[in-house]
Design a protein around this motif. Structure first.
Motif, PDB file in Angstrom:
ATOM      1  N   UNK A 182       0.844  -1.197   0.000  1.00  0.00           N
ATOM      2  CA  UNK A 182       0.000   0.000   0.000  1.00  0.00           C
ATOM      3  C   UNK A 182       0.880   1.248   0.000  1.00  0.00           C
ATOM      4  N   UNK A 183       1.897   1.255   0.843  1.00  0.00           N
ATOM      5  CA  UNK A 183       2.794   2.411   0.925  1.00  0.00           C
ATOM      6  C   UNK A 183       3.589   2.593  -0.371  1.00  0.00           C
ATOM      7  N   UNK A 184       4.124   1.505  -0.901  1.00  0.00           N
ATOM      8  CA  UNK A 184       4.904   1.609  -2.138  1.00  0.00           C
ATOM      9  C   UNK A 184       4.051   2.105  -3.299  1.00  0.00           C
ATOM     10  N   UNK A 185       2.830   1.612  -3.398  1.00  0.00           N
ATOM     11  CA  UNK A 185       1.952   2.041  -4.482  1.00  0.00           C
ATOM     12  C   UNK A 185       1.466   3.473  -4.283  1.00  0.00           C
ATOM     13  N   UNK A 186       1.355   3.916  -3.023  1.00  0.00           N
ATOM     14  CA  UNK A 186       1.042   5.327  -2.770  1.00  0.00           C
ATOM     15  C   UNK A 186       2.172   6.207  -3.285  1.00  0.00           C
ATOM     16  N   UNK A 187       3.410   5.753  -3.112  1.00  0.00           N
ATOM     17  CA  UNK A 187       4.552   6.506  -3.638  1.00  0.00           C
ATOM     18  C   UNK A 187       4.538   6.553  -5.165  1.00  0.00           C
ATOM     19  N   UNK A 188       4.119   5.466  -5.786  1.00  0.00           N
ATOM     20  CA  UNK A 188       3.982   5.461  -7.254  1.00  0.00           C
ATOM     21  C   UNK A 188       2.937   6.488  -7.674  1.00  0.00           C
ATOM     22  N   UNK A 203       2.099   9.177  -6.067  1.00  0.00           N
ATOM     23  CA  UNK A 203       2.685  10.502  -5.865  1.00  0.00           C
ATOM     24  C   UNK A 203       3.630  10.856  -7.022  1.00  0.00           C
ATOM     25  N   UNK A 204       4.424   9.884  -7.439  1.00  0.00           N
ATOM     26  CA  UNK A 204       5.341  10.087  -8.565  1.00  0.00           C
ATOM     27  C   UNK A 204       4.550  10.489  -9.817  1.00  0.00           C
ATOM     28  N   UNK A 205       3.478   9.760 -10.099  1.00  0.00           N
ATOM     29  CA  UNK A 205       2.670  10.058 -11.282  1.00  0.00           C
ATOM     30  C   UNK A 205       1.995  11.426 -11.168  1.00  0.00           C
ATOM     31  N   UNK A 256      -1.489   8.294 -15.064  1.00  0.00           N
ATOM     32  CA  UNK A 256      -1.958   8.560 -13.707  1.00  0.00           C
ATOM     33  C   UNK A 256      -3.363   7.975 -13.513  1.00  0.00           C
ATOM     34  N   UNK A 257      -4.236   8.187 -14.463  1.00  0.00           N
ATOM     35  CA  UNK A 257      -5.605   7.665 -14.362  1.00  0.00           C
ATOM     36  C   UNK A 257      -5.607   6.137 -14.301  1.00  0.00           C
ATOM     37  N   UNK A 300       5.408   0.141 -11.539  1.00  0.00           N
ATOM     38  CA  UNK A 300       6.591   0.992 -11.751  1.00  0.00           C
ATOM     39  C   UNK A 300       6.953   1.026 -13.234  1.00  0.00           C
ATOM     40  N   UNK A 301       6.977  -0.130 -13.861  1.00  0.00           N
ATOM     41  CA  UNK A 301       7.316  -0.187 -15.289  1.00  0.00           C
ATOM     42  C   UNK A 301       6.273   0.576 -16.103  1.00  0.00           C
ATOM     43  N   UNK A 302       5.002   0.391 -15.758  1.00  0.00           N
ATOM     44  CA  UNK A 302       3.915   1.086 -16.455  1.00  0.00           C
ATOM     45  C   UNK A 302       4.037   2.594 -16.263  1.00  0.00           C
ATOM     46  N   UNK A 303       4.304   3.023 -15.036  1.00  0.00           N
ATOM     47  CA  UNK A 303       4.457   4.455 -14.754  1.00  0.00           C
ATOM     48  C   UNK A 303       5.644   5.041 -15.518  1.00  0.00           C
ATOM     49  N   UNK A 304       6.734   4.291 -15.548  1.00  0.00           N
ATOM     50  CA  UNK A 304       7.913   4.752 -16.284  1.00  0.00           C
ATOM     51  C   UNK A 304       7.550   5.034 -17.737  1.00  0.00           C
ATOM     52  N   UNK A 305       6.784   4.132 -18.327  1.00  0.00           N
ATOM     53  CA  UNK A 305       6.369   4.294 -19.721  1.00  0.00           C
ATOM     54  C   UNK A 305       5.577   5.590 -19.908  1.00  0.00           C
TER      55      UNK A 305
END
Length: 138
Positions: free
Chosen positions: A13-19, A21-23, A53-54, A92-97
């Motif tokens: 949950x915490x790691x995905x919240x950081x993702x 925030x990054x997005x 982000x969506x 993470x990979x998806x967000x990077x893209x």
């Protein structure tokens, strides 16, 4: 109560919240660069960042609910870690893209594939546990 399973769910949950925030910040930076307050302003990169982000907003909460229910229904911590780690890596990979103006299509494919596969596995796990508890052990 299986504390390690809950702790594992909390970790993802915490790691995905950081993702998320990054997005959010990545989208805000593109907005600022192109001075677009609402919508995408016809800026392809902004549309791409907004869509990434969506997509995270559409998928991350469902997975976190499933991980929490899996832990509550007795899934072992190792199962939560396997699902959570694969899902988080996929996000993470998806967000990077989506945060880059130009990115390799394999990133989107891997990110999508891991997200969908782990969501399906978590849903089936929770469904199985719920059925057992409702109908077999009742």
């Amino acid at each position: 109560m299986d504390q390690p399973a809950y702790a594992a769910a909390a970790l993802y949950a915490a790691l995905n919240a950081l993702i998320l925030m990054w997005l959010t910040l990545a989208t805000a930076l593109v907005r600022r660069r192109h001075m677009v307050l609402i919508g995408d302003g016809g800026v392809a990169h902004l549309g791409r960042a907004m869509r990434g982000h969506a997509n995270a907003i559409e998928n991350i909460p469902v997975m976190l609910v499933l991980l929490g229910f899996a832990a509550a229904l007795g899934a072992p911590a190792v199962a939560i870690h396997v699902l959570g780690a694969a899902f988080t890596f996929g996000r993470v990979v998806h967000a990077w893209h989506f945060t880059h103006e130009r990115a390799a299509q394999w990133q989107r494919a891997i990110g999508f594939g891991l997200s969908v596969a782990t969501l399906a596995a978590a849903a089936l796990d929770v469904l199985g546990h719920a059925i057992i508890l409702l109908f077999i052990q009742a």
